[in-house]
Design a protein around this motif. Structure first.
Motif, PDB file in Angstrom:
ATOM      1  N   GLN A  36       0.852  -1.184   0.000  1.00  0.00           N
ATOM      2  CA  GLN A  36       0.000   0.000   0.000  1.00  0.00           C
ATOM      3  C   GLN A  36       0.892   1.239   0.000  1.00  0.00           C
ATOM      4  N   ILE A  37       0.632   2.139  -0.938  1.00  0.00           N
ATOM      5  CA  ILE A  37       1.368   3.397  -1.034  1.00  0.00           C
ATOM      6  C   ILE A  37       0.444   4.502  -0.554  1.00  0.00           C
ATOM      7  N   THR A  38       0.819   5.142   0.539  1.00  0.00           N
ATOM      8  CA  THR A  38       0.043   6.236   1.106  1.00  0.00           C
ATOM      9  C   THR A  38       0.716   7.544   0.731  1.00  0.00           C
ATOM     10  N   THR A  39      -0.031   8.451   0.104  1.00  0.00           N
ATOM     11  CA  THR A  39       0.535   9.730  -0.327  1.00  0.00           C
ATOM     12  C   THR A  39      -0.094  10.874   0.455  1.00  0.00           C
ATOM     13  N   THR A  40       0.657  11.955   0.580  1.00  0.00           N
ATOM     14  CA  THR A  40       0.172  13.146   1.264  1.00  0.00           C
ATOM     15  C   THR A  40       0.205  14.313   0.285  1.00  0.00           C
ATOM     16  N   ASP A  41      -0.932  14.939   0.052  1.00  0.00           N
ATOM     17  CA  ASP A  41      -1.049  16.100  -0.845  1.00  0.00           C
ATOM     18  C   ASP A  41      -0.411  15.840  -2.209  1.00  0.00           C
ATOM     19  N   ALA A  42      -0.687  14.700  -2.782  1.00  0.00           N
ATOM     20  CA  ALA A  42      -0.108  14.354  -4.085  1.00  0.00           C
ATOM     21  C   ALA A  42      -0.855  15.075  -5.201  1.00  0.00           C
ATOM     22  N   ASP A  43      -0.103  15.492  -6.197  1.00  0.00           N
ATOM     23  CA  ASP A  43      -0.660  16.127  -7.381  1.00  0.00           C
ATOM     24  C   ASP A  43      -1.475  15.096  -8.167  1.00  0.00           C
ATOM     25  N   ALA A  44      -2.567  15.533  -8.779  1.00  0.00           N
ATOM     26  CA  ALA A  44      -3.431  14.613  -9.529  1.00  0.00           C
ATOM     27  C   ALA A  44      -2.679  13.966 -10.697  1.00  0.00           C
ATOM     28  N   PHE A  45      -1.762  14.712 -11.305  1.00  0.00           N
ATOM     29  CA  PHE A  45      -1.003  14.168 -12.436  1.00  0.00           C
ATOM     30  C   PHE A  45      -0.115  13.011 -12.007  1.00  0.00           C
ATOM     31  N   VAL A  46       0.625  13.161 -10.908  1.00  0.00           N
ATOM     32  CA  VAL A  46       1.521  12.082 -10.488  1.00  0.00           C
ATOM     33  C   VAL A  46       0.730  10.878  -9.980  1.00  0.00           C
ATOM     34  N   LEU A  47      -0.418  11.107  -9.376  1.00  0.00           N
ATOM     35  CA  LEU A  47      -1.270   9.981  -8.989  1.00  0.00           C
ATOM     36  C   LEU A  47      -1.751   9.228 -10.227  1.00  0.00           C
ATOM     37  N   TYR A  48      -2.128   9.966 -11.257  1.00  0.00           N
ATOM     38  CA  TYR A  48      -2.543   9.321 -12.508  1.00  0.00           C
ATOM     39  C   TYR A  48      -1.394   8.498 -13.082  1.00  0.00           C
ATOM     40  N   CYS A  49      -0.185   9.064 -13.053  1.00  0.00           N
ATOM     41  CA  CYS A  49       0.993   8.344 -13.575  1.00  0.00           C
ATOM     42  C   CYS A  49       1.246   7.063 -12.791  1.00  0.00           C
ATOM     43  N   ALA A  50       1.154   7.152 -11.476  1.00  0.00           N
ATOM     44  CA  ALA A  50       1.431   5.985 -10.636  1.00  0.00           C
ATOM     45  C   ALA A  50       0.360   4.913 -10.815  1.00  0.00           C
ATOM     46  N   LYS A  51      -0.901   5.324 -10.914  1.00  0.00           N
ATOM     47  CA  LYS A  51      -1.995   4.355 -10.985  1.00  0.00           C
ATOM     48  C   LYS A  51      -2.216   3.804 -12.391  1.00  0.00           C
ATOM     49  N   ASN A  52      -2.200   4.676 -13.393  1.00  0.00           N
ATOM     50  CA  ASN A  52      -2.636   4.271 -14.729  1.00  0.00           C
ATOM     51  C   ASN A  52      -1.503   4.056 -15.733  1.00  0.00           C
ATOM     52  N   LEU A  53      -0.371   4.707 -15.554  1.00  0.00           N
ATOM     53  CA  LEU A  53       0.708   4.594 -16.533  1.00  0.00           C
ATOM     54  C   LEU A  53       1.763   3.580 -16.127  1.00  0.00           C
ATOM     55  N   ASP A  54       1.583   2.952 -14.976  1.00  0.00           N
ATOM     56  CA  ASP A  54       2.522   1.945 -14.492  1.00  0.00           C
ATOM     57  C   ASP A  54       3.944   2.496 -14.477  1.00  0.00           C
ATOM     58  N   ALA A  55       4.117   3.678 -13.873  1.00  0.00           N
ATOM     59  CA  ALA A  55       5.421   4.343 -13.831  1.00  0.00           C
ATOM     60  C   ALA A  55       6.286   3.848 -12.680  1.00  0.00           C
ATOM     61  N   LEU A  56       5.721   3.029 -11.799  1.00  0.00           N
ATOM     62  CA  LEU A  56       6.486   2.534 -10.648  1.00  0.00           C
ATOM     63  C   LEU A  56       7.042   1.146 -10.939  1.00  0.00           C
ATOM     64  N   PRO A  57       8.224   0.832 -10.398  1.00  0.00           N
ATOM     65  CA  PRO A  57       8.768  -0.524 -10.577  1.00  0.00           C
ATOM     66  C   PRO A  57       7.838  -1.546  -9.940  1.00  0.00           C
ATOM     67  N   ARG A  58       7.578  -2.618 -10.658  1.00  0.00           N
ATOM     68  CA  ARG A  58       6.630  -3.607 -10.159  1.00  0.00           C
ATOM     69  C   ARG A  58       7.092  -4.998 -10.594  1.00  0.00           C
ATOM     70  N   ALA A  59       7.238  -5.876  -9.619  1.00  0.00           N
ATOM     71  CA  ALA A  59       7.576  -7.264  -9.927  1.00  0.00           C
ATOM     72  C   ALA A  59       6.325  -7.972 -10.442  1.00  0.00           C
ATOM     73  N   ALA A  60       6.510  -9.045 -11.159  1.00  0.00           N
ATOM     74  CA  ALA A  60       5.385  -9.802 -11.678  1.00  0.00           C
ATOM     75  C   ALA A  60       4.524 -10.302 -10.523  1.00  0.00           C
ATOM     76  N   GLY A  61       3.222 -10.054 -10.600  1.00  0.00           N
ATOM     77  CA  GLY A  61       2.303 -10.502  -9.573  1.00  0.00           C
ATOM     78  C   GLY A  61       2.142  -9.550  -8.406  1.00  0.00           C
TER      79      GLY A  61
END
Length: 191
Positions: free
Chosen positions: A158-183
């Motif tokens: 779980q990633i908890t953010t404080t006062d995050a910009d809507a653009f960076v939240l969109y990037c993290a959630k929808n553009l898969d901009a964060l490193p992620r292992a399979a599964g």
């Protein structure tokens, strides 16, 4: 660069055309040399802009145009927040929805938004998908001390953010901009 026209041999020093030819060649050499020296700056994320950022984006896998990133407004009879009433003669309001119309429109990233995404993509491209790599990418997207990562279960963080910009939240959630292992599954909580 050196004043090459002053280096002419004695028989050509008084010839204006010879001096002009040598000066023109020297000026072209200076422009070529300055252009060659500027190549590293063109690929520097902090200094690049416009087309040069597009080139860096293609290298790391990020396009400047985000397809389907912005919700489109359509006319509605009831009071929906996404609508602006009926458009008459092309002015004001929202267009009618026709079956098959795209619900979302494309958006073009600014240079500053592109820089953020390029940095996050670089971390993702070279990451080993550990918690340290995820925290480095979160720091680029959300900022220092504006996020926390908690392990909530097997393959669930779980990633908890404080006062995050809507653009960076969109990037993290929808553009898969964060490193992620399979599964691995990320959930987001905004404060």
């Amino acid at each position: 660069m050196t004043a090459y026209a002053d280096l002419l041999i004695a028989q050509y020093t008084s010839k204006p055309r010879a001096r002009a030819t040598i000066q023109a060649l020297a000026d072209d050499m200076k422009r070529s040399f300055d252009g060659a020296l500027s190549v590293p700056d063109m690929l520097d994320i902090d200094m690049a802009g416009g087309v040069n950022l597009d080139i860096i984006g293609k290298i790391v896998g990020q396009d400047r145009t985000l397809t389907g990133a912005v919700a489109r407004e359509f006319f509605a009879f009831t009071d929906y927040a996404q609508t602006k009433g009926f458009r008459h003669s092309g002015a004001g309001g929202s267009p009618w929805y026709r079956h098959g119309d795209a619900i979302n429109a494309s958006a073009t990233l600014t240079d500053s938004e592109m820089r953020v995404l390029i940095r996050a993509r670089c971390i993702k491209n070279f990451s080993d998908c550990t918690l340290d790599a995820l925290e480095a990418a979160c720091e680029v997207l959300f900022g220092k001390k504006k996020y926390s990562v908690d392990v909530t279960g097997p393959c669930e963080w779980q990633i908890t953010t404080t006062d995050a910009d809507a653009f960076v939240l969109y990037c993290a959630k929808n553009l898969d901009a964060l490193p992620r292992a399979a599964g691995m599954n990320y959930t987001f909580l905004e404060k």
